[in-house]
Design an enzyme around this catalytic site. Structure first.
Site, PDB file in Angstrom:
ATOM      1  N   ARG A 169      -2.013 -14.389   4.692  1.00  0.00           N
ATOM      2  CA  ARG A 169      -2.762 -13.713   5.758  1.00  0.00           C
ATOM      3  C   ARG A 169      -2.049 -13.850   7.104  1.00  0.00           C
ATOM      4  O   ARG A 169      -2.059 -12.930   7.923  1.00  0.00           O
ATOM      5  CB  ARG A 169      -4.209 -14.223   5.804  1.00  0.00           C
ATOM      6  CG  ARG A 169      -4.982 -13.747   4.572  1.00  0.00           C
ATOM      7  CD  ARG A 169      -6.420 -14.169   4.573  1.00  0.00           C
ATOM      8  NE  ARG A 169      -7.239 -13.402   5.506  1.00  0.00           N
ATOM      9  CZ  ARG A 169      -7.730 -12.185   5.260  1.00  0.00           C
ATOM     10  NH1 ARG A 169      -7.453 -11.555   4.131  1.00  0.00           N
ATOM     11  NH2 ARG A 169      -8.486 -11.591   6.146  1.00  0.00           N
ATOM     12  N   PHE A 197     -15.866   3.802   6.603  1.00  0.00           N
ATOM     13  CA  PHE A 197     -14.495   4.182   6.266  1.00  0.00           C
ATOM     14  C   PHE A 197     -14.210   4.110   4.764  1.00  0.00           C
ATOM     15  O   PHE A 197     -13.070   4.327   4.331  1.00  0.00           O
ATOM     16  CB  PHE A 197     -13.488   3.315   7.040  1.00  0.00           C
ATOM     17  CG  PHE A 197     -13.635   1.826   6.832  1.00  0.00           C
ATOM     18  CD1 PHE A 197     -13.116   1.205   5.707  1.00  0.00           C
ATOM     19  CD2 PHE A 197     -14.288   1.050   7.782  1.00  0.00           C
ATOM     20  CE1 PHE A 197     -13.238  -0.161   5.519  1.00  0.00           C
ATOM     21  CE2 PHE A 197     -14.416  -0.331   7.601  1.00  0.00           C
ATOM     22  CZ  PHE A 197     -13.895  -0.933   6.468  1.00  0.00           C
ATOM     23  N   THR A 215      -5.700  -7.147  10.665  1.00  0.00           N
ATOM     24  CA  THR A 215      -5.974  -5.889   9.946  1.00  0.00           C
ATOM     25  C   THR A 215      -5.486  -4.674  10.731  1.00  0.00           C
ATOM     26  O   THR A 215      -4.864  -3.768  10.173  1.00  0.00           O
ATOM     27  CB  THR A 215      -7.488  -5.747   9.688  1.00  0.00           C
ATOM     28  OG1 THR A 215      -7.918  -6.881   8.943  1.00  0.00           O
ATOM     29  CG2 THR A 215      -7.808  -4.482   8.899  1.00  0.00           C
ATOM     30  N   TYR A 262     -12.580  -2.034  -4.054  1.00  0.00           N
ATOM     31  CA  TYR A 262     -13.131  -2.122  -2.698  1.00  0.00           C
ATOM     32  C   TYR A 262     -14.662  -2.030  -2.674  1.00  0.00           C
ATOM     33  O   TYR A 262     -15.242  -1.726  -1.623  1.00  0.00           O
ATOM     34  CB  TYR A 262     -12.528  -1.028  -1.823  1.00  0.00           C
ATOM     35  CG  TYR A 262     -11.132  -1.351  -1.317  1.00  0.00           C
ATOM     36  CD1 TYR A 262     -10.902  -2.474  -0.507  1.00  0.00           C
ATOM     37  CD2 TYR A 262     -10.038  -0.538  -1.619  1.00  0.00           C
ATOM     38  CE1 TYR A 262      -9.623  -2.774  -0.030  1.00  0.00           C
ATOM     39  CE2 TYR A 262      -8.762  -0.831  -1.138  1.00  0.00           C
ATOM     40  CZ  TYR A 262      -8.566  -1.949  -0.350  1.00  0.00           C
ATOM     41  OH  TYR A 262      -7.320  -2.246   0.135  1.00  0.00           O
ATOM     42  N   GLU A 276      -9.633 -10.721  -7.722  1.00  0.00           N
ATOM     43  CA  GLU A 276      -8.699  -9.615  -7.507  1.00  0.00           C
ATOM     44  C   GLU A 276      -7.510  -9.696  -8.464  1.00  0.00           C
ATOM     45  O   GLU A 276      -7.051  -8.669  -8.974  1.00  0.00           O
ATOM     46  CB  GLU A 276      -8.243  -9.612  -6.043  1.00  0.00           C
ATOM     47  CG  GLU A 276      -9.379  -9.238  -5.096  1.00  0.00           C
ATOM     48  CD  GLU A 276      -9.009  -9.335  -3.621  1.00  0.00           C
ATOM     49  OE1 GLU A 276      -9.868  -8.981  -2.789  1.00  0.00           O
ATOM     50  OE2 GLU A 276      -7.881  -9.758  -3.289  1.00  0.00           O
ATOM     51  N   LYS A 335       0.810  -1.229   0.000  1.00  0.00           N
ATOM     52  CA  LYS A 335       0.000   0.000   0.000  1.00  0.00           C
ATOM     53  C   LYS A 335       0.850   1.291   0.000  1.00  0.00           C
ATOM     54  O   LYS A 335       2.063   1.248   0.221  1.00  0.00           O
ATOM     55  CB  LYS A 335      -0.950  -0.045   1.210  1.00  0.00           C
ATOM     56  CG  LYS A 335      -1.986  -1.196   1.124  1.00  0.00           C
ATOM     57  CD  LYS A 335      -3.020  -1.094   2.245  1.00  0.00           C
ATOM     58  CE  LYS A 335      -4.043  -2.223   2.144  1.00  0.00           C
ATOM     59  NZ  LYS A 335      -5.134  -2.064   3.151  1.00  0.00           N
ATOM     60  N   ASN A 381      -2.188   0.171   6.678  1.00  0.00           N
ATOM     61  CA  ASN A 381      -1.741  -1.112   7.242  1.00  0.00           C
ATOM     62  C   ASN A 381      -0.854  -1.907   6.286  1.00  0.00           C
ATOM     63  O   ASN A 381      -0.756  -3.125   6.389  1.00  0.00           O
ATOM     64  CB  ASN A 381      -2.936  -1.914   7.770  1.00  0.00           C
ATOM     65  CG  ASN A 381      -3.886  -2.367   6.678  1.00  0.00           C
ATOM     66  OD1 ASN A 381      -3.720  -2.012   5.514  1.00  0.00           O
ATOM     67  ND2 ASN A 381      -4.881  -3.155   7.048  1.00  0.00           N
ATOM     68  N   ARG A 390       2.293  -6.413   9.521  1.00  0.00           N
ATOM     69  CA  ARG A 390       1.551  -5.284  10.091  1.00  0.00           C
ATOM     70  C   ARG A 390       2.035  -4.908  11.486  1.00  0.00           C
ATOM     71  O   ARG A 390       2.093  -3.720  11.823  1.00  0.00           O
ATOM     72  CB  ARG A 390       0.056  -5.588  10.060  1.00  0.00           C
ATOM     73  CG  ARG A 390      -0.511  -5.459   8.640  1.00  0.00           C
ATOM     74  CD  ARG A 390      -1.852  -6.068   8.535  1.00  0.00           C
ATOM     75  NE  ARG A 390      -2.528  -5.787   7.267  1.00  0.00           N
ATOM     76  CZ  ARG A 390      -3.575  -6.466   6.820  1.00  0.00           C
ATOM     77  NH1 ARG A 390      -4.072  -7.459   7.542  1.00  0.00           N
ATOM     78  NH2 ARG A 390      -4.141  -6.163   5.671  1.00  0.00           N
TER      79      ARG A 390
HETATM   80  P1  CMP Z   1      -7.740  -4.454   3.308  1.00  0.00           P
HETATM   81  O1  CMP Z   1      -7.363  -5.864   3.568  1.00  0.00           O
HETATM   82  O2  CMP Z   1      -7.074  -3.783   2.175  1.00  0.00           O
HETATM   83  O3  CMP Z   1      -9.323  -4.402   3.077  1.00  0.00           O
HETATM   84  C1  CMP Z   1     -10.124  -3.341   3.494  1.00  0.00           C
HETATM   85  C2  CMP Z   1      -9.342  -2.274   4.185  1.00  0.00           C
HETATM   86  O4  CMP Z   1     -10.128  -1.332   4.891  1.00  0.00           O
HETATM   87  C3  CMP Z   1      -8.465  -2.892   5.247  1.00  0.00           C
HETATM   88  O5  CMP Z   1      -7.432  -3.600   4.622  1.00  0.00           O
HETATM   89  C4  CMP Z   1      -8.076  -1.680   6.080  1.00  0.00           C
HETATM   90  O6  CMP Z   1      -6.949  -1.032   5.573  1.00  0.00           O
HETATM   91  C5  CMP Z   1      -9.303  -0.788   5.891  1.00  0.00           C
HETATM   92  N1  CMP Z   1     -10.059  -0.718   7.130  1.00  0.00           N
HETATM   93  C6  CMP Z   1     -10.668  -1.707   7.758  1.00  0.00           C
HETATM   94  N2  CMP Z   1     -11.285  -1.256   8.860  1.00  0.00           N
HETATM   95  C7  CMP Z   1     -11.052   0.071   8.908  1.00  0.00           C
HETATM   96  C8  CMP Z   1     -11.415   1.096   9.796  1.00  0.00           C
HETATM   97  N3  CMP Z   1     -12.152   0.850  10.868  1.00  0.00           N
HETATM   98  N4  CMP Z   1     -10.985   2.334   9.524  1.00  0.00           N
HETATM   99  C9  CMP Z   1     -10.244   2.586   8.414  1.00  0.00           C
HETATM  100  N5  CMP Z   1      -9.868   1.645   7.534  1.00  0.00           N
HETATM  101  C10 CMP Z   1     -10.265   0.401   7.799  1.00  0.00           C
END
Ligand code: CMP
Length: 139
Positions: free
Chosen positions: A86, A58, A92, A50, A127, A10, A113, A103
């Site tokens: 994963r 968010f 996350t 997304y 994807e 990212k 992240n 992470r």
């Molecule tokens: P990703 O695996 O790319 O898929 C969805 C993304 O949303 C996740 O990683 C996070 O980076 C983001 N995300 C998930 N929860 C939140 C949150 N509460 N606030 C901001 N970003 C979020």
């Protein structure tokens, strides 16, 4: 089974010039990079990627973050690649991620992240196809 998964390094990682560091975790876990490119996503491209999250509070911030700089999109291959990646990524929210994960060690926040990885075989296939043509993947 031998699987493929989709990965994004990212914008927080490209900004900090640590894509190689991220890659060392990926390769250290036995995953092979079989396709890779550096891109700057358009807003439409990020919104499409997304789309499953579009009702989340968010969503807008997530899209803005993902287009705030270049990313590196990848296809990774290996035994149980989806679950393995994963595990290497960690939770996350970096605050909940285990020691030694990408992470925990590198991410800045739940939004910034550092990496994305597919969560299931169906989403991995979708994807991968969203960003790569078949002839760009060299296994
Ligand atoms: P990703 O695996 O790319 O898929 C969805 C993304 O949303 C996740 O990683 C996070 O980076 C983001 N995300 C998930 N929860 C939140 C949150 N509460 N606030 C901001 N970003 C979020």
């Amino acid at each position: 089974a031998l699987e493929r998964t989709f990965s994004i390094i990212k914008p927080d990682a490209t900004r900090r010039n640590i894509t190689g560091k991220v890659l060392s975790y990926i390769e250290g876990a036995g995953l092979r990079v079989i396709a890779q490119k550096r891109i700057h996503m358009s807003k439409a491209q990020a919104e499409g990627f997304y789309a499953v999250h579009k009702e989340r509070p968010f969503f807008g911030e997530l899209v803005e973050f993902m287009i705030s700089g270049p990313v590196v999109v990848q296809v990774l291959e290996g035994e149980n690649a989806i679950a393995k990646y994963r595990e290497v990524m960690g939770a996350t929210n970096p605050a909940n991620a285990a020691q030694g994960t990408i992470r925990k060690d590198l991410a800045e926040s739940i939004e910034a992240n550092t990496v994305h990885g597919s969560d299931a075989p169906e989403t991995a296939a979708q994807e991968i196809a969203y960003f790569f043509k078949d002839d760009e993947i060299v296994g």
